[in-house]
Scaffold this motif. Sequence first.
Motif, PDB file in Angstrom:
ATOM      1  N   MET A  59      55.648  24.750  27.259  1.00 60.60           N
ATOM      2  CA  MET A  59      55.887  23.855  26.119  1.00 60.60           C
ATOM      3  C   MET A  59      54.600  23.251  25.566  1.00 60.60           C
ATOM      4  SD  MET A  59      59.473  21.834  26.773  1.00 60.60           S
ATOM      5  CE  MET A  59      61.031  22.695  26.636  1.00 60.60           C
ATOM      6  N   LEU A  63      53.140  23.981  21.745  1.00 61.16           N
ATOM      7  CA  LEU A  63      52.843  22.905  20.799  1.00 61.16           C
ATOM      8  C   LEU A  63      51.384  22.941  20.365  1.00 61.16           C
ATOM      9  CD1 LEU A  63      54.839  19.924  22.375  1.00 61.16           C
ATOM     10  CD2 LEU A  63      55.367  21.156  20.266  1.00 61.16           C
ATOM     11  N   THR A  67      50.143  23.640  16.491  1.00 62.23           N
ATOM     12  CA  THR A  67      49.314  22.643  15.806  1.00 62.23           C
ATOM     13  C   THR A  67      47.977  23.230  15.376  1.00 62.23           C
ATOM     14  OG1 THR A  67      50.337  20.894  17.139  1.00 62.23           O
ATOM     15  CG2 THR A  67      48.280  20.358  16.017  1.00 62.23           C
ATOM     16  N   TRP A 191      50.032  17.871  28.749  1.00 56.79           N
ATOM     17  CA  TRP A 191      50.637  16.843  27.896  1.00 56.79           C
ATOM     18  C   TRP A 191      49.648  15.732  27.583  1.00 56.79           C
ATOM     19  CZ3 TRP A 191      54.871  17.786  25.311  1.00 56.79           C
ATOM     20  CH2 TRP A 191      55.807  18.694  25.822  1.00 56.79           C
ATOM     21  N   LEU A 194      47.671  16.626  24.651  1.00 57.91           N
ATOM     22  CA  LEU A 194      48.467  16.647  23.421  1.00 57.91           C
ATOM     23  C   LEU A 194      48.622  15.272  22.798  1.00 57.91           C
ATOM     24  CD1 LEU A 194      51.259  19.261  24.224  1.00 57.91           C
ATOM     25  CD2 LEU A 194      49.201  19.546  22.865  1.00 57.91           C
ATOM     26  N   LEU A 197      47.878  15.112  19.196  1.00 58.61           N
ATOM     27  CA  LEU A 197      48.878  15.403  18.167  1.00 58.61           C
ATOM     28  C   LEU A 197      49.326  14.147  17.440  1.00 58.61           C
ATOM     29  CD1 LEU A 197      48.869  18.158  19.610  1.00 58.61           C
ATOM     30  CD2 LEU A 197      51.353  18.221  19.334  1.00 58.61           C
ATOM     31  N   SER A 201      49.044  15.284  13.685  1.00 62.18           N
ATOM     32  CA  SER A 201      50.302  15.580  12.972  1.00 62.18           C
ATOM     33  C   SER A 201      50.436  14.831  11.652  1.00 62.18           C
ATOM     34  CB  SER A 201      51.499  15.295  13.881  1.00 62.18           C
ATOM     35  OG  SER A 201      51.460  16.121  15.022  1.00 62.18           O
TER      36      SER A 201
END
Length: 330
Positions: A59, A63, A67, A191, A194, A197, A201
């Motif tokens: 996962m 992601l 991205t 994670w 991340l 993000l 984002s």
Amino acid sequence: MLLNELMARRQARWRVGFLVAGLLLLIAAFLSLSVGELFIWPWAPSGDLEQQLLVQLRMPRLLAALTIGASLAVSGAVLQVLLGNPLAEPGVLGISGGASLALVIVLFVLPIAPSPIVMMIAAMLGALCFTLILVGLSRRRKVSTARLLLIGVALGILSGAVVTWAFYFSDDLNLRMLMYWLMGSVAGVSWQQLVLLLVVSPVLVWLCLQGKKLDLLMLGEQQAKQLGLDVAAFRWRLIFIVSLLVGASVALGGVIGFIGLVIPHLLRLALGTENRYLLPLSALFGALLLAFADTLSRIVLPSAELPVGVVITSLGAPVFIWMLLRSHID
């Protein structure tokens, strides 16, 4: 009446493009989560091992790929308008190389491992420096588009040489392992990394919504000013945002080229030049391409994993040569 029909056909083509991109992106996401040494149904992992593989490895990797792919594709589309060069792209112009060079400098200077935010800031500053050099040169009439492209390639080669020398003289195993990562890889993204993000984002969404202003910029500076666009302020915002996206992409996945070149260019050829549609569609297809390439990098060799940057380069280099042959640049 004829103009209305033409506009309706163009919008229908864009809608089909969005539908196709969305469908293919779902398929690519499913394959990314499912395919590997163990095949896993994403909605029904059968045991603790499959659950951990899915949540802790696949996962975050998916992601990160989505991205990075979206960021590089949109950045390439914006740079092509900003520099007036159909071959502009963060990797080809050396901007990604500037980000990687800054990252390596930080890793050598700091006595401890930097946090993801520190890595992103360093990569963003490196990308910003190289972007400013290129934008400054592009505004000088003496520098043609072909020469600007060659300057970007030279900057990328220079940064790559410095990075290679740094790794060659390093005794630190972690830095030598980082060389593999700088070839382009989203393997091992956690994670914790991340958290980037949360910054990337909203910035990416904002950039995708700037298509109408970019359409005005394509008309020329004078026309854009007459239509109410603050060209100077808008250009600097774009430079900063592109540098942030490229810096974050390099901090997450190393140097991955050609996505920002191939995706926007092919979409312009196939569907048109309206940036209000082109930017979000570039984001979707960029995410799709990198997710697909990452899955391919895991299954091509039975006992090893290729860097995704190598896979992208292998796919993109022939397209890039074709684009160079058919482009008319001075």
